[in-house]
Motif scaffolding. Structure first.
Motif, short mmCIF file in Angstrom:
data_model
loop_
_atom_site.label_atom_id
_atom_site.label_comp_id
_atom_site.label_asym_id
_atom_site.label_seq_id
_atom_site.Cartn_x
_atom_site.Cartn_y
_atom_site.Cartn_z
N ARG A 33 0.83 -1.22 0.00
CA ARG A 33 0.00 0.00 0.00
C ARG A 33 0.86 1.26 0.00
NH1 ARG A 33 -0.99 2.61 4.29
NH2 ARG A 33 -0.47 0.83 5.60
N TYR B 289 -5.27 1.29 -8.01
CA TYR B 289 -5.96 0.19 -7.33
C TYR B 289 -6.89 -0.56 -8.30
CZ TYR B 289 -4.20 1.09 -2.65
OH TYR B 289 -3.37 1.21 -1.56
N LEU C 110 -1.89 -7.21 -4.38
CA LEU C 110 -1.81 -6.20 -3.32
C LEU C 110 -1.55 -6.85 -1.96
CD1 LEU C 110 -4.82 -4.01 -4.53
CD2 LEU C 110 -2.41 -3.34 -4.56
#
Ligand code: FES
Length: 164
Positions: free
Chosen positions: A43, A61, A72
């Protein structure tokens, strides 16, 4: 929830972002290159890329969730996918999956403590005639048997240790 409090070294990302900004790489290529550094897209790195490359974080994203090659969540240096699609299941992939879990000592979605392996269950890899099938990166292992799992994992483990 992301509980990893390790501070990431973002330096390796800077030249990669530069190659995107110069037009040398597409945004997908940039994301894949970054994934090559960390084995997944943390992140913190996604936020850094959004800021430095001037790409909306929502786009990053969206791309990361659309492309299955991008993750992710943490992955091991050897990310193993085991197909549990119908064609593979009828040929015994559930036994292959159980042996993978046993050999690696992890469940699907987990990473081994040494970061060498991670395991993912997938529904069809598009090579049903080769089932049961597992993959490691771009490499496909077809007609995998319970007993062949150990041989494959041992080979990958040795190669990983040689690179360490
Ligand atoms: S069901 Fe396994 S490759 Fe298609």
């Amino acid at each position: 929830m992301d509980t990893d409090t390790t501070v990431l070294d973002l330096e390796p990302v800077r030249p990669l972002i530069e190659s995107y900004r110069s037009g040398e790489k597409t945004i997908i290529e940039l994301m894949l290159d970054i994934q090559g550094v960390y084995n997944y897209l943390p992140r913190e790195v996604v936020e850094f890329v959004a800021e430095e490359a001037g790409v909306p974080i929502s786009i990053l994203y969206s791309l990361a969730t659309f492309y299955s090659a991008i993750s992710l969540t943490p992955r091991g240096r050897n990310h193993i996918r085991c197909c549990i699609g119908t064609a593979c299941v009828v040929r015994g992939s559930q036994f292959v999956l159980e042996n993978l879990k046993r050999e690696l000592g992890i469940e699907s979605g987990e990473v081994t403590e040494d970061g060498a392996f991670s395991l993912e269950e997938v529904h069809c890899l598009g090579a049903c005639a080769l089932g049961p099938i597992i993959t490691r990166g771009e490499k496909f292992y077809g007609h995998v048997t319970k007993s062949r799992v150990r041989e494959i994992i041992n080979t990958l483990r040795r190669a990983d240790q040689e690179c360490a």
